[in-house]
Scaffold this motif. Sequence first.
Motif, PDB file in Angstrom:
ATOM      1  N   ARG A 210      14.493  21.899   1.796  1.00 34.71           N
ATOM      2  CA  ARG A 210      14.203  22.137   0.383  1.00 34.71           C
ATOM      3  C   ARG A 210      14.875  21.037  -0.414  1.00 34.71           C
ATOM      4  N   ILE A 211      14.089  20.257  -1.134  1.00 35.15           N
ATOM      5  CA  ILE A 211      14.618  19.203  -1.997  1.00 35.15           C
ATOM      6  C   ILE A 211      14.691  19.776  -3.405  1.00 35.15           C
ATOM      7  N   GLY A 212      15.897  19.904  -3.918  1.00 34.45           N
ATOM      8  CA  GLY A 212      16.079  20.526  -5.225  1.00 34.45           C
ATOM      9  C   GLY A 212      15.624  19.635  -6.368  1.00 34.45           C
ATOM     10  N   GLU A 213      15.532  20.234  -7.539  1.00 33.97           N
ATOM     11  CA  GLU A 213      15.199  19.452  -8.739  1.00 33.97           C
ATOM     12  C   GLU A 213      16.241  18.369  -8.936  1.00 33.97           C
ATOM     13  N   GLN A 214      15.784  17.157  -9.210  1.00 29.21           N
ATOM     14  CA  GLN A 214      16.689  16.012  -9.213  1.00 29.21           C
ATOM     15  C   GLN A 214      16.074  14.876 -10.015  1.00 29.21           C
ATOM     16  N   ARG A 215      16.933  14.087 -10.662  1.00 26.25           N
ATOM     17  CA  ARG A 215      16.474  12.878 -11.337  1.00 26.25           C
ATOM     18  C   ARG A 215      16.451  11.729 -10.340  1.00 26.25           C
ATOM     19  N   TYR A 216      15.395  10.929 -10.401  1.00 23.81           N
ATOM     20  CA  TYR A 216      15.204   9.836  -9.450  1.00 23.81           C
ATOM     21  C   TYR A 216      14.875   8.535 -10.164  1.00 23.81           C
ATOM     22  N   ALA A 217      15.331   7.440  -9.572  1.00 29.11           N
ATOM     23  CA  ALA A 217      14.794   6.114  -9.875  1.00 29.11           C
ATOM     24  C   ALA A 217      13.690   5.874  -8.852  1.00 29.11           C
ATOM     25  N   VAL A 218      12.492   5.564  -9.330  1.00 31.95           N
ATOM     26  CA  VAL A 218      11.329   5.468  -8.457  1.00 31.95           C
ATOM     27  C   VAL A 218      10.860   4.011  -8.397  1.00 31.95           C
ATOM     28  N   PHE A 219      10.923   3.442  -7.194  1.00 33.28           N
ATOM     29  CA  PHE A 219      10.539   2.047  -6.971  1.00 33.28           C
ATOM     30  C   PHE A 219       9.206   1.994  -6.237  1.00 33.28           C
ATOM     31  N   THR A 220       8.361   1.048  -6.625  1.00 34.57           N
ATOM     32  CA  THR A 220       7.087   0.850  -5.951  1.00 34.57           C
ATOM     33  C   THR A 220       7.215  -0.305  -4.954  1.00 34.57           C
ATOM     34  N   HIS A 221       6.936  -0.006  -3.695  1.00 34.29           N
ATOM     35  CA  HIS A 221       6.943  -1.018  -2.631  1.00 34.29           C
ATOM     36  C   HIS A 221       5.492  -1.382  -2.349  1.00 34.29           C
ATOM     37  N   THR A 222       5.116  -2.591  -2.703  1.00 38.24           N
ATOM     38  CA  THR A 222       3.708  -2.999  -2.568  1.00 38.24           C
ATOM     39  C   THR A 222       3.424  -3.788  -1.301  1.00 38.24           C
ATOM     40  N   ASP A 223       4.464  -4.296  -0.647  1.00 36.83           N
ATOM     41  CA  ASP A 223       4.259  -5.087   0.565  1.00 36.83           C
ATOM     42  C   ASP A 223       4.007  -4.187   1.771  1.00 36.83           C
ATOM     43  N   HIS A 224       3.839  -4.800   2.929  1.00 32.12           N
ATOM     44  CA  HIS A 224       3.649  -4.048   4.158  1.00 32.12           C
ATOM     45  C   HIS A 224       4.856  -3.148   4.420  1.00 32.12           C
ATOM     46  N   VAL A 225       4.616  -2.005   5.045  1.00 31.64           N
ATOM     47  CA  VAL A 225       5.693  -1.044   5.285  1.00 31.64           C
ATOM     48  C   VAL A 225       6.812  -1.638   6.142  1.00 31.64           C
ATOM     49  N   ALA A 226       6.514  -2.643   6.972  1.00 27.12           N
ATOM     50  CA  ALA A 226       7.530  -3.229   7.845  1.00 27.12           C
ATOM     51  C   ALA A 226       8.649  -3.908   7.074  1.00 27.12           C
ATOM     52  N   SER A 227       8.402  -4.267   5.808  1.00 24.74           N
ATOM     53  CA  SER A 227       9.428  -4.950   5.012  1.00 24.74           C
ATOM     54  C   SER A 227      10.239  -3.993   4.153  1.00 24.74           C
ATOM     55  N   ILE A 228      10.162  -2.706   4.439  1.00 30.37           N
ATOM     56  CA  ILE A 228      10.857  -1.726   3.608  1.00 30.37           C
ATOM     57  C   ILE A 228      12.367  -1.950   3.577  1.00 30.37           C
ATOM     58  N   ARG A 229      12.942  -2.429   4.696  1.00 30.45           N
ATOM     59  CA  ARG A 229      14.400  -2.580   4.735  1.00 30.45           C
ATOM     60  C   ARG A 229      14.904  -3.548   3.663  1.00 30.45           C
ATOM     61  N   ARG A 230      14.146  -4.615   3.387  1.00 28.69           N
ATOM     62  CA  ARG A 230      14.571  -5.568   2.359  1.00 28.69           C
ATOM     63  C   ARG A 230      14.595  -4.901   0.985  1.00 28.69           C
ATOM     64  N   THR A 231      13.570  -4.095   0.711  1.00 27.76           N
ATOM     65  CA  THR A 231      13.531  -3.412  -0.574  1.00 27.76           C
ATOM     66  C   THR A 231      14.672  -2.411  -0.703  1.00 27.76           C
ATOM     67  N   VAL A 232      14.892  -1.624   0.348  1.00 30.99           N
ATOM     68  CA  VAL A 232      15.962  -0.623   0.313  1.00 30.99           C
ATOM     69  C   VAL A 232      17.327  -1.289   0.167  1.00 30.99           C
TER      70      VAL A 232
END
Length: 277
Positions: A210-232
């Motif tokens: 269960r993920i409770g109500e929470q405020r988030y910063a939401v980032f859009t990753h537009t590149d290939h999923v394999a490059s997620i580590r650089r964004t994170v």
Amino acid sequence: MNPAQRALWYIESHLAEPMTLDEIAAVSGVSRFHIVRAFAAATGLSVMRYVRARRLSEAARSLANGAPDILSLALQADYGSHEAFTRAFRDQFGTTPEAVRAATCTGHLKLQEPILMDSTMLDHLKPPRFETAKAILVAGPMERISCDNGAAIPGLWQRFHQEVADIPARVGQVAYGVCCNGDDAGNFDYIAGVEVADFSDLPRRFGRIRIGEQRYAVFTHTDHVASIRRTVSTIWNQWLPASGLKAADAPNFERYDEAFDPATGNGGFEIWIPVRE
């Protein structure tokens, strides 16, 4: 200097001294929660595992150079006894301190060299939007992930696509990659799942949260999923320290809508980071 760089500097300059995760976090200017995630995102290792590996590697070099007193090396590496040091040494290298000393070389060992931070982060990160998300229930295949077995996550998504039809009470078509239940060693549970209305009929083989109500910063990753580590890594080591916000101790997740193509890894997705003032 970002938090991971500060942590690396502190570790390397105090390697022969006792140190704790709290001390490393304080020098890095962030919380324990933050430094565990920032360091793992930047290096692929947990903070204290890196400390142990570096100390044992330096001890191995000393042994290969003929260091006569193994207990002294054990104490320098922050182990309280010869036995504890030997167990850790064998776990790290698959051999004993005595064998390395007798061999007079370390060429057969996989030593942990000092990590030099490079420009693996993004040159430009698009600013996030902010959302307060309602509480949701997520269910799906789950696995315990450590810093060095992150490659297991794509396999978990393969399981998800094979088993998602067996998840009852699904809500909508969005998929979630949820990181939760993290510990100080950088381990966490990862659920490749979907929103569900309830858990009452969920088969036991699936993870649930269960993920409770929470405020988030939401980032859009537009590149290939394999490059997620650089964004994170860029989020945790550059954007968050400069934002004036603090990371909230809550699950973070990726959100994959219908635009994402799991067959090719293209289409983009969102990264939701929990934050507080």
